[in-house]
Write an enzyme that holds these catalytic residues in place. Structure first.
Site, PDB file in Angstrom:
ATOM      1  N   CYS A 196      -3.771   2.861  -5.393  1.00 44.73           N
ATOM      2  CA  CYS A 196      -3.252   3.692  -4.295  1.00 44.73           C
ATOM      3  C   CYS A 196      -2.025   4.491  -4.731  1.00 44.73           C
ATOM      4  O   CYS A 196      -1.878   5.665  -4.370  1.00 44.73           O
ATOM      5  CB  CYS A 196      -2.913   2.825  -3.078  1.00 44.73           C
ATOM      6  SG  CYS A 196      -1.781   1.461  -3.417  1.00 44.73           S
ATOM      7  N   ASP A 230      -4.127   9.436   2.758  1.00 41.82           N
ATOM      8  CA  ASP A 230      -4.290   8.025   2.389  1.00 41.82           C
ATOM      9  C   ASP A 230      -5.593   7.854   1.609  1.00 41.82           C
ATOM     10  O   ASP A 230      -6.648   8.356   2.029  1.00 41.82           O
ATOM     11  CB  ASP A 230      -4.313   7.136   3.628  1.00 41.82           C
ATOM     12  CG  ASP A 230      -4.259   5.659   3.274  1.00 41.82           C
ATOM     13  OD1 ASP A 230      -3.147   5.112   3.188  1.00 41.82           O
ATOM     14  OD2 ASP A 230      -5.338   5.059   3.082  1.00 41.82           O
ATOM     15  N   HIS A 242       0.839  -1.202   0.000  1.00 41.10           N
ATOM     16  CA  HIS A 242       0.000   0.000   0.000  1.00 41.10           C
ATOM     17  C   HIS A 242       0.876   1.254   0.000  1.00 41.10           C
ATOM     18  O   HIS A 242       1.927   1.296   0.632  1.00 41.10           O
ATOM     19  CB  HIS A 242      -0.920   0.009   1.231  1.00 41.10           C
ATOM     20  CG  HIS A 242      -1.903   1.133   1.241  1.00 41.10           C
ATOM     21  ND1 HIS A 242      -2.872   1.274   0.277  1.00 41.10           N
ATOM     22  CD2 HIS A 242      -2.067   2.181   2.099  1.00 41.10           C
ATOM     23  CE1 HIS A 242      -3.598   2.344   0.546  1.00 41.10           C
ATOM     24  NE2 HIS A 242      -3.115   2.918   1.640  1.00 41.10           N
TER      25      HIS A 242
END
Length: 460
Positions: free
Chosen positions: A418, A368, A351
């Site tokens: 991401c 995030d 991630h």
């Protein structure tokens, strides 16, 4: 000397009695109709009175009987010259009277002309009795007109006009008076014939795709807008109607040019190098690797060098494993506290997240795309900044630091974008652009990043 015999007198009396009876019936009907009309105005409904025939009706002469059968009301004695003669049919009402009567035409649903007359009060010389009778007859006529209209409304076809159809149905070209293939405004739906033959178009596409492969190593960054725009420039013609043919030619080109034909493609920028395996992570739903993140961060930093410093994606990992001494030399040529914004990508195995540092305001923020907050990462950066301020002799930055978790930012809706979100955060923050993007924009953003890396400059 009276020549009338008793039989003729009796016959005349019977006829006179019949006429009086019919006249009284007409007056009673008019009075009942006036009362029902008044009550109908109150409750919204109207009832039409039909005159009842007395037993004396059969004694009427043949002409009068024919008038009753044809639904004609006999004229009242004494007003056959200046009175009214009412003829009622299913779809038409004609009222004949004086020549000085004003008329207004009413058009029915099926095209029938309905005429209503208003009598000039100055021409009525028969007294109040006949004026009241005329008004009652006018009311009857008006109600007959409304009754006829109601019948026409419910019996006629109202949906045969093209614009009376359902909103989901478009009118046929024939019914709207437009020729086939013609829109409103005179434009035609069918595209005019192109002067570019299929062979010529296919040859041009092949040459254009060769240039794309040479510049980018693949067709990954190619989008429909690019192809149609280049065709417009080359032929000064809109090729939107030939998209199926263009798509087929591009697919054929892909089949004839496998990825192995461009395996030696490389992109160099400063100390960074990207090969086709790195660039392939920008295709589809692949995860971005460190090489893509780092080179793109270098492009951002070089776009605004006095404002932004971008840390390598391996910085945080090195800081965690080896401490401050393991990354001390990473900033020997730069003074972080003279910058405005620090961008620090965080890669935790599977991630990507982003930590930013606003130097003037002493704020450390965490971004995030899945709403996750790694507090230990923020704490690691805070400790690093305190040590760096001490080592670089900036005592003013030894206190006053705050941390913040940034919310209400664009979020990903899958498990693969991401890294793309992190790069888009970095670009918007560095160039002072708003976060006007979403998950739906990620395919386009991937293609744009691919082009920017190969062109070695940002596309604003």
């Amino acid at each position: 000397m009276n020549n009338n015999t008793p039989e003729s007198v009796a016959e005349e009396n019977e006829t006179h009695t019949s006429d009086i009876c019919l006249t009284q019936d007409a007056l009673q009907c008019d009075e009942l109709f006036s009362e029902e009309l008044a009550s109908g105005d109150q409750d919204g409904s109207v009832k039409i009175c039909q005159p009842e025939l007395h037993e004396a009706a059969p004694l009427v002469d043949t002409e009068t009987l024919q008038g009753v059968e044809s639904e004609e009301v006999p004229a009242v004695d004494g007003c056959h010259d200046d009175g009214f003669f009412i003829s009622v049919t299913e779809k038409e009402i004609a009222i004949s009277g004086q020549e000085d009567i004003d008329s207004d035409q009413i058009m029915g649903i099926d095209g029938t002309i309905l005429e209503s007359y208003k009598e000039d009060s100055s021409t009525n010389e028969n007294g109040p009795f006949f004026m009241e009778l005329a008004q009652n007859e006018d009311s009857c006529s008006q109600m007959e007109v409304e009754s006829s209209l109601n019948l026409d409304i419910f019996s006629s076809k109202l949906l045969d006009h093209p614009y009376c159809k359902s909103p989901l149905e478009e009118p046929l070209p024939e019914s709207t008076g437009l020729k086939s293939g013609t829109r409103k405004g005179g434009k035609r739906n069918s595209q005019k014939a192109s002067h570019v033959a299929d062979e010529q178009l296919a040859a041009w596409l092949c040459g254009f795709l060769d240039e794309v492969m040479k510049k980018y190593g693949s067709l990954v960054p190619l989008c429909e807008k690019d192809v149609m725009g280049k065709l417009k420039e080359a032929f000064n013609e809109d090729f939107s109607h030939r998209k199926p043919f263009i798509t087929k030619e591009i697919m054929n080109y892909r089949a004839k040019h496998p990825k192995s034909s461009t395996c030696n493609f490389r992109v160099f920028y400063n100390k960074h190098m990207l090969d086709m395996d790195d660039l392939a992570t920008l295709d589809g739903q692949n995860w971005l690797n460190d090489q893509i993140i780092n080179m793109y961060g270098e492009l951002i930093m070089d776009a605004v060098p006095d404002k932004v410093h971008f840390f390598n994606s391996f910085f945080h990992r090195q800081l965690v494993t080896k401490g401050y001494n393991g990354v001390k030399r990473w900033t020997k040529k730069v003074d972080l506290f003279k910058k405005t914004l620090l961008l620090i990508p965080i890669h935790l195995e599977v991630h990507w997240s982003l930590i930013t540092v606003n130097i003037p305001n002493r704020i450390i923020s965490f971004y995030d795309s899945q709403g996750i907050h790694f507090k230990f990462c923020v704490e690691n950066i805070r400790k690093y900044l305190l040590t760096e301020a001490k080592e670089k002799n900036h005592p003013e930055f030894l206190q006053g630091w705050q941390t913040a978790v940034t919310k209400c930012i664009p979020q990903q809706k899958n498990d693969s974008d991401c890294g793309v979100f992190v790069l888009q955060y970095c670009k918007c923050l560095a160039l002072d652009q708003p976060f006007q993007f979403s998950q739906e924009d990620m395919p386009r953003v991937r293609k744009r990043i691919y082009k920017e890396l190969c062109d070695r400059q940002l596309i604003e």
